[in-house]
Design a protein around this motif. Structure first.
Motif, PDB file in Angstrom:
ATOM      1  N   CYS A  66      57.293  27.029  24.611  1.00  6.39           N
ATOM      2  CA  CYS A  66      57.259  28.108  23.893  1.00  6.39           C
ATOM      3  C   CYS A  66      57.971  28.979  24.972  1.00  6.39           C
ATOM      4  CB  CYS A  66      55.300  28.265  23.506  1.00  6.39           C
ATOM      5  SG  CYS A  66      55.212  30.242  23.394  1.00  6.39           S
ATOM      6  N   THR A 116      58.611  27.341  19.756  1.00  9.21           N
ATOM      7  CA  THR A 116      58.344  28.270  19.009  1.00  9.21           C
ATOM      8  C   THR A 116      58.303  29.129  20.230  1.00  9.21           C
ATOM      9  OG1 THR A 116      55.856  27.606  19.792  1.00  9.21           O
ATOM     10  CG2 THR A 116      55.807  27.638  17.604  1.00  9.21           C
ATOM     11  N   GLU A 146      48.457  30.765  21.596  1.00  5.60           N
ATOM     12  CA  GLU A 146      49.936  29.472  20.843  1.00  5.60           C
ATOM     13  C   GLU A 146      48.982  28.122  21.420  1.00  5.60           C
ATOM     14  OE1 GLU A 146      52.997  28.508  18.705  1.00  5.60           O
ATOM     15  OE2 GLU A 146      51.759  30.323  18.880  1.00  5.60           O
TER      16      GLU A 146
END
Length: 169
Positions: free
Chosen positions: A36, A84, A97
């Motif tokens: 991420c 992501t 997240e």
């Protein structure tokens, strides 16, 4: 299934954390890695000149460029992963997240810093350790250069002292 979130940016410490996570948790095929990247929030004064779609495309492009080496490493290692990006405060965005993805742990890379440096800077690692209910594993990388270790915090301490002197007077 063990899900591991690994924050990535363009630093060598992020790649070091990624390598550590793959070597430690990558032996089991049931493990899944989520890398991420956190993009900064766009100030609303700037954001009013761009559409929301343009801002999201710009952030997605920046995040993909930053994570390119991490994605290549994971593809070469054959590990199962997803990518992501989120925007906002780094610590809070990463925690949110990890919770959204159902991760069991967060593995983050961090430079070796002295106590004074950590006192005056807004560290993502410190923020995650403070707010996360998910275990956070910190992989330490290289030490910072001498100027960054002592010069920047000293400037910050000097500025803080000067500000306090002005406020007191």
């Amino acid at each position: 299934m063990n899900k591991v979130l690994i924050p990535v940016d363009d630093s060598s410490n992020a790649i070091l954390a990624l390598r550590h996570a793959v070597s430690t948790y990558g032996k089991d095929a049931a493990n899944e890695f989520h890398i991420c990247n956190v993009q900064p929030r766009i100030y609303r004064h700037i954001g009013k000149f761009f559409s929301k779609t343009d801002i999201q495309e710009w952030q997605a492009e920046r995040a993909k460029n930053v994570a390119k080496s991490a994605i290549e490493f994971l593809e070469k290692s054959g590990a199962s992963f997803s990518f992501t990006y989120v925007s906002g405060d780094k610590g809070e965005a990463l925690r949110d997240e990890a919770m959204r993805l159902g991760c069991n742990r967060i593995v983050i890379g961090s430079a070796k810093k002295n106590t004074l440096s950590r006192l005056f800077e807004n560290s993502t690692t410190a923020k995650l350790l403070e707010i996360s209910d998910i275990p956070v594993e910190v992989v330490t990388g290289k030490s910072l250069p001498t100027l960054e270790r002592w010069g920047i915090p000293a400037l910050g301490a000097g500025a803080a002292t000067a500000l306090m002197a002005v406020v007191i007077d």
